[in-house]
Scaffold this active site. Structure first.
Site, mmCIF file in Angstrom:
data_model
loop_
_atom_site.group_PDB
_atom_site.id
_atom_site.type_symbol
_atom_site.label_atom_id
_atom_site.label_comp_id
_atom_site.label_asym_id
_atom_site.label_seq_id
_atom_site.Cartn_x
_atom_site.Cartn_y
_atom_site.Cartn_z
ATOM 1 N N GLY A 1 24.034 -19.381 26.031
ATOM 2 C CA GLY A 1 22.819 -18.911 26.698
ATOM 3 C C GLY A 1 22.655 -17.410 26.597
ATOM 4 O O GLY A 1 21.558 -16.904 26.308
ATOM 5 N N CYS B 1 31.228 -23.204 24.009
ATOM 6 C CA CYS B 1 30.845 -24.127 22.931
ATOM 7 C C CYS B 1 31.604 -23.816 21.649
ATOM 8 O O CYS B 1 32.210 -24.702 21.037
ATOM 9 C CB CYS B 1 29.341 -24.043 22.706
ATOM 10 S SG CYS B 1 28.790 -24.933 21.263
ATOM 11 N N CYS C 1 32.361 -27.610 22.357
ATOM 12 C CA CYS C 1 31.742 -28.531 21.387
ATOM 13 C C CYS C 1 32.323 -28.433 19.975
ATOM 14 O O CYS C 1 32.650 -29.453 19.360
ATOM 15 C CB CYS C 1 30.246 -28.261 21.269
ATOM 16 S SG CYS C 1 29.458 -27.513 22.678
ATOM 17 N N LYS D 1 36.096 -29.217 19.501
ATOM 18 C CA LYS D 1 36.238 -30.634 19.849
ATOM 19 C C LYS D 1 35.745 -31.529 18.725
ATOM 20 O O LYS D 1 36.426 -32.472 18.329
ATOM 21 C CB LYS D 1 35.461 -30.920 21.128
ATOM 22 C CG LYS D 1 35.466 -32.373 21.484
ATOM 23 C CD LYS D 1 34.308 -32.770 22.345
ATOM 24 C CE LYS D 1 32.979 -32.690 21.687
ATOM 25 N NZ LYS D 1 31.890 -32.807 22.659
ATOM 26 N N TYR E 1 32.743 -37.187 30.174
ATOM 27 C CA TYR E 1 32.713 -37.236 28.713
ATOM 28 C C TYR E 1 33.859 -36.458 28.080
ATOM 29 O O TYR E 1 34.375 -36.856 27.032
ATOM 30 C CB TYR E 1 31.344 -36.823 28.170
ATOM 31 C CG TYR E 1 31.069 -35.332 28.095
ATOM 32 C CD1 TYR E 1 31.327 -34.613 26.939
ATOM 33 C CD2 TYR E 1 30.554 -34.641 29.185
ATOM 34 C CE1 TYR E 1 31.067 -33.250 26.860
ATOM 35 C CE2 TYR E 1 30.292 -33.287 29.123
ATOM 36 C CZ TYR E 1 30.557 -32.591 27.958
ATOM 37 O OH TYR E 1 30.309 -31.248 27.884
ATOM 38 N N GLU F 1 36.375 -38.223 25.530
ATOM 39 C CA GLU F 1 36.454 -37.734 24.152
ATOM 40 C C GLU F 1 37.897 -37.369 23.783
ATOM 41 O O GLU F 1 38.372 -37.712 22.692
ATOM 42 C CB GLU F 1 35.547 -36.509 23.973
ATOM 43 C CG GLU F 1 34.079 -36.888 23.982
ATOM 44 C CD GLU F 1 33.131 -35.702 23.932
ATOM 45 O OE1 GLU F 1 31.966 -35.895 23.585
ATOM 46 O OE2 GLU F 1 33.539 -34.568 24.255
ATOM 47 N N GLY G 1 36.119 -32.311 35.751
ATOM 48 C CA GLY G 1 34.873 -31.610 36.071
ATOM 49 C C GLY G 1 35.000 -30.122 35.833
ATOM 50 O O GLY G 1 36.102 -29.602 35.664
ATOM 51 N N ALA H 1 25.045 -36.917 23.602
ATOM 52 C CA ALA H 1 26.009 -37.784 22.908
ATOM 53 C C ALA H 1 27.379 -37.640 23.561
ATOM 54 O O ALA H 1 27.692 -36.598 24.134
ATOM 55 C CB ALA H 1 26.101 -37.382 21.441
ATOM 56 N N HIS I 1 16.590 -50.913 6.019
ATOM 57 C CA HIS I 1 17.560 -51.990 5.859
ATOM 58 C C HIS I 1 18.506 -51.705 4.688
ATOM 59 O O HIS I 1 18.052 -51.183 3.665
ATOM 60 C CB HIS I 1 16.795 -53.298 5.599
ATOM 61 C CG HIS I 1 17.689 -54.485 5.502
ATOM 62 N ND1 HIS I 1 18.325 -55.019 6.602
ATOM 63 C CD2 HIS I 1 18.068 -55.223 4.434
ATOM 64 C CE1 HIS I 1 19.055 -56.043 6.205
ATOM 65 N NE2 HIS I 1 18.916 -56.189 4.897
ATOM 66 N N GLU J 1 18.198 -50.231 12.458
ATOM 67 C CA GLU J 1 17.015 -51.092 12.359
ATOM 68 C C GLU J 1 16.898 -51.998 13.578
ATOM 69 O O GLU J 1 15.821 -52.488 13.920
ATOM 70 C CB GLU J 1 17.017 -51.905 11.062
ATOM 71 C CG GLU J 1 18.109 -52.926 10.930
ATOM 72 C CD GLU J 1 18.085 -53.603 9.544
ATOM 73 O OE1 GLU J 1 17.062 -54.195 9.204
ATOM 74 O OE2 GLU J 1 19.096 -53.527 8.812
HETATM 75 C C1 LIG Z 1 35.711 -29.423 25.929
HETATM 76 C C2 LIG Z 1 34.221 -29.230 25.985
HETATM 77 C C3 LIG Z 1 33.400 -29.922 25.127
HETATM 78 C C4 LIG Z 1 32.033 -29.745 25.158
HETATM 79 N N1 LIG Z 1 31.269 -30.465 24.297
HETATM 80 C C5 LIG Z 1 29.928 -30.312 24.294
HETATM 81 C C6 LIG Z 1 29.121 -31.011 23.351
HETATM 82 O O1 LIG Z 1 29.616 -31.788 22.540
HETATM 83 N N2 LIG Z 1 27.790 -30.795 23.373
HETATM 84 C C7 LIG Z 1 27.191 -29.931 24.260
HETATM 85 O O2 LIG Z 1 25.977 -29.744 24.219
HETATM 86 N N3 LIG Z 1 27.947 -29.268 25.177
HETATM 87 C C8 LIG Z 1 29.291 -29.431 25.207
HETATM 88 N N4 LIG Z 1 30.060 -28.724 26.105
HETATM 89 C C9 LIG Z 1 29.375 -27.862 27.096
HETATM 90 C C10 LIG Z 1 28.991 -26.523 26.494
HETATM 91 O O3 LIG Z 1 30.122 -25.921 25.919
HETATM 92 C C11 LIG Z 1 28.388 -25.627 27.564
HETATM 93 O O4 LIG Z 1 27.318 -26.306 28.188
HETATM 94 C C12 LIG Z 1 27.858 -24.311 26.999
HETATM 95 O O5 LIG Z 1 28.872 -23.613 26.327
HETATM 96 C C13 LIG Z 1 27.302 -23.446 28.135
HETATM 97 O O6 LIG Z 1 26.885 -22.202 27.635
HETATM 98 P P1 LIG Z 1 26.776 -20.960 28.608
HETATM 99 O O7 LIG Z 1 26.124 -19.868 27.832
HETATM 100 O O8 LIG Z 1 26.184 -21.343 29.889
HETATM 101 O O9 LIG Z 1 28.276 -20.536 28.954
HETATM 102 P P2 LIG Z 1 29.547 -20.291 28.048
HETATM 103 O O10 LIG Z 1 29.348 -20.763 26.675
HETATM 104 O O11 LIG Z 1 30.694 -20.846 28.815
HETATM 105 O O12 LIG Z 1 29.655 -18.703 27.983
HETATM 106 C C14 LIG Z 1 29.968 -17.930 29.098
HETATM 107 C C15 LIG Z 1 30.706 -16.697 28.614
HETATM 108 O O13 LIG Z 1 30.773 -15.751 29.678
HETATM 109 C C16 LIG Z 1 32.022 -15.086 29.621
HETATM 110 N N5 LIG Z 1 32.234 -14.492 30.941
HETATM 111 C C17 LIG Z 1 32.414 -15.134 32.129
HETATM 112 N N6 LIG Z 1 32.481 -14.242 33.135
HETATM 113 C C18 LIG Z 1 32.335 -13.005 32.583
HETATM 114 C C19 LIG Z 1 32.301 -11.683 33.120
HETATM 115 N N7 LIG Z 1 32.390 -11.458 34.434
HETATM 116 N N8 LIG Z 1 32.159 -10.643 32.268
HETATM 117 C C20 LIG Z 1 32.051 -10.852 30.914
HETATM 118 N N9 LIG Z 1 32.071 -12.092 30.364
HETATM 119 C C21 LIG Z 1 32.194 -13.156 31.187
HETATM 120 C C22 LIG Z 1 32.987 -16.188 29.245
HETATM 121 O O14 LIG Z 1 34.176 -15.659 28.695
HETATM 122 C C23 LIG Z 1 32.164 -16.983 28.234
HETATM 123 O O15 LIG Z 1 32.389 -16.520 26.922
HETATM 124 C C24 LIG Z 1 31.441 -28.856 26.092
HETATM 125 C C25 LIG Z 1 32.256 -28.144 26.970
HETATM 126 C C26 LIG Z 1 33.629 -28.328 26.924
HETATM 127 C C27 LIG Z 1 34.495 -27.566 27.883
#
Ligand SMILES: Cc1cc2nc3c(=O)[nH]c(=O)nc-3n(C[C@H](O)[C@H](O)[C@H](O)COP(=O)(O)OP(=O)(O)OC[C@H]3O[C@@H](n4cnc5c(N)ncnc54)[C@H](O)[C@@H]3O)c2cc1C
Length: 460
Positions: free
Chosen positions: A16, A43, A48, A51, A179, A183, A263, A342, A437, A442
């Site tokens: 994000g 991710c 993701c 994994k 999930y 997985e 969780g 998924a 097919h 299908e």
């Molecule tokens: C094992 C696993 C498998 C997953 N598989 C999938 C999948 O197959 N498909 C899917 O869509 N989603 C999957 N997800 C979920 C997905 O990874 C998250 O929904 C997504 O990464 C969220 O993005 P984000 O930007 O909110 O946070 P994040 O990607 O978690 O990024 C947050 C960042 O902020 C940094 N941070 C935190 N606090 C601070 C601070 N105070 N100062 C500076 N930096 C900081 C962290 O180090 C991190 O890098 C999976 C998650 C896990 C754990």
């Protein structure tokens, strides 16, 4: 503006945060982003992507087994975990570098540091440096729940550590039914570990359609995974190199590793949110409106830290919409309905829309179409497996309101079914679409017999 060092300060360079920073900068904002660990976030670094690479690795075992029925003689395959982990780490490093380069290309200033909020316009870095920002975006993601304080909790690993084990565990106990637990159970089983999945609820994958949960559970059992529902882990004793896991019914399981995937919590602690007046929602995530604005007008939050729909594409969409809204002059709310998803289990699961239970609760009339069949590839392979597909249709408007698939490539299929469902396709549209097919998909356009039909009478 002169009293601010930057227009936007983003905390967290994950899915994000990176998207929001890049788009905001493209609109002309002066942007800084802080990352305390590695650019790319969950991710890319420990979610993701790594994994899915492990999922691919695990699936080869089935391919080797299935090849014999198609005439291949495959020498006894052997698997080397350190090779997989080293190759996976190399790919993650490549992606991290690509993310960093993108930020540079878009003139986003990256600070490899932890950042906290000091007041509504001031960010403090762990070095003590302060940055003044007109707008702050919190995109700090989530963290695995460590689990209740049981004896031996220090021996438990989370998904974070599972990606870096020095060797493949011969036996592993995984607690959790979501999930990520499912997985990893399939990954370790596919790679040759003996897996026991322990879940406190009645059945795995709470929140998914009940038929899908039952189907996947039986498929996982068929692949040798022991699934123990209705129990929790109460203690873990270390006995030499082994871990003895005690369950709530007093039974024990001996394994080499114990993993909890019970969780994830939004990363809100120690960020300075309370002192600045950013309110949390009941679920523990940052409370935001449809434009991701928090209770403090110049502070926004996107992604897992808001605990809305915790998926990468959703975090990316929220980050993009935030930038469009605040810097692009295009107020963009994010639609959190119709999110296809998924589960990369074995077999895979793809889902969009309502479950049967939800459809019955929300609609006056529901038609259910189901199909369970042996995929063609399994015939010569001699594999005992079945695909399952289910369509839920609004009995009054004929719109398809839910689609659930268990089988090979279900994640790929549901992406496209998602377009149709989001556009409001009816069952008649599905039926009028020519089949491809021979495919498993299908079945989605050839299901004619209603498995069941529910309707509420006018009096209800
Ligand atoms: C094992 C696993 C498998 C997953 N598989 C999938 C999948 O197959 N498909 C899917 O869509 N989603 C999957 N997800 C979920 C997905 O990874 C998250 O929904 C997504 O990464 C969220 O993005 P984000 O930007 O909110 O946070 P994040 O990607 O978690 O990024 C947050 C960042 O902020 C940094 N941070 C935190 N606090 C601070 C601070 N105070 N100062 C500076 N930096 C900081 C962290 O180090 C991190 O890098 C999976 C998650 C896990 C754990």
């Amino acid at each position: 503006m002169a009293d601010h060092d930057v227009d936007l300060f983003v905390i967290g360079a994950g899915s994000g945060g990176v998207r929001a920073a890049r788009i905001a900068s493209n609109y002309g904002a002066r942007v800084m982003i802080a990352e305390e660990f590695r650019v790319g976030g969950t991710c890319v670094i420990r979610g993701c992507v790594p994994k899915k690479l492990l999922v691919y690795a695990a699936r080869f075992s089935h391919e080797f087994e299935d090849a014999a029925g198609y005439g291949w003689t495959v020498p006894e395959p052997t698997f080397h975990w350190p090779t997989l982990i080293a190759n996976k780490d190399r790919e993650i490093a490549r992606l991290e570098a690509a993310y960093t380069a993108t930020l540079e290309r878009f003139n986003v200033k990256l600070l490899k540091d932890r950042a906290v909020i000091e007041d509504a316009h001031t960010i403090r870095l762990s070095t003590g440096v302060r940055v003044r920002a007109e707008t702050i975006l919190v995109a700090t993601g989530g963290w695995p729940h460590p689990g209740p304080k049981i004896p031996g909790l220090e021996h438990v690993i989370s998904s974070n550590e599972a990606f870096h084990l020095p060797e493949l565990p011969k036996r592993i106990v995984i607690q959790g039914g979501g999930y990520i637990a499912v997985e990893f159970a399939c990954i370790f089983a596919g790679l040759g570990s003996e897996v026991t999945l322990v879940y406190r609820g009645e059945n795995i994958l709470r929140g998914f359609d009940d038929d899908v949960r039952e189907h996947l559970r039986s498929e996982m059992r068929g692949r040798g995974i022991t699934i123990t529902c209705g129990h929790t882990v109460t203690a873990i004793d270390k006995a030499g190199d082994e871990l003895v896991t005690r369950l709530s019914d007093d039974s024990t399981i001996t394994a080499d590793k114990v993993m909890f995937a019970i969780g994830r919590h939004p990363n809100v602690t120690g960020l300075g949110l309370e002192q600045v007046g950013v309110k949390l929602a009941e679920h523990g995530g940052i409370a935001v409106d449809e434009y991701s604005r928090t209770s403090v007008p110049n502070i926004y939050a996107v992604g897992d830290v808001t605990h809305r729909v915790n998926l990468t594409p959703v975090a990316i969409r929220e980050g993009h919409a935030f930038a469009d809204t605040v810097y692009g002059g295009k107020p963009t709310p994010v639609d959190h309905t119709h999110v296809p998803t998924a589960v990369f289990s074995e077999p895979e699961l793809g889902v969009i829309g309502l479950t049967e239970a939800q459809a019955r609760e929300q609609l006056a009339k529901v038609d259910v179409y189901k199909s369970s069949f042996r995929p063609m590839k399994a015939t010569l392979a001699g594999r005992d497996t079945r695909c399952f597909m289910k369509l839920l249709v609004d009995g009054i408007t004929d719109r398809v309101v839910g689609c659930h698939i268990v089988g090979p490539d279900a994640g790929e299929l549901i992406q496209l079914v998602g377009v149709a469902v989001r556009m409001g396709a009816t069952k008649a549209d599905f039926d009028a679409t020519m089949a491809v097919h021979p495919t498993a998909a299908e079945e989605l356009v050839t299901m004619r017999e209603k498995a069941i039909s529910y309707g509420r009478s006018a009096a209800e």
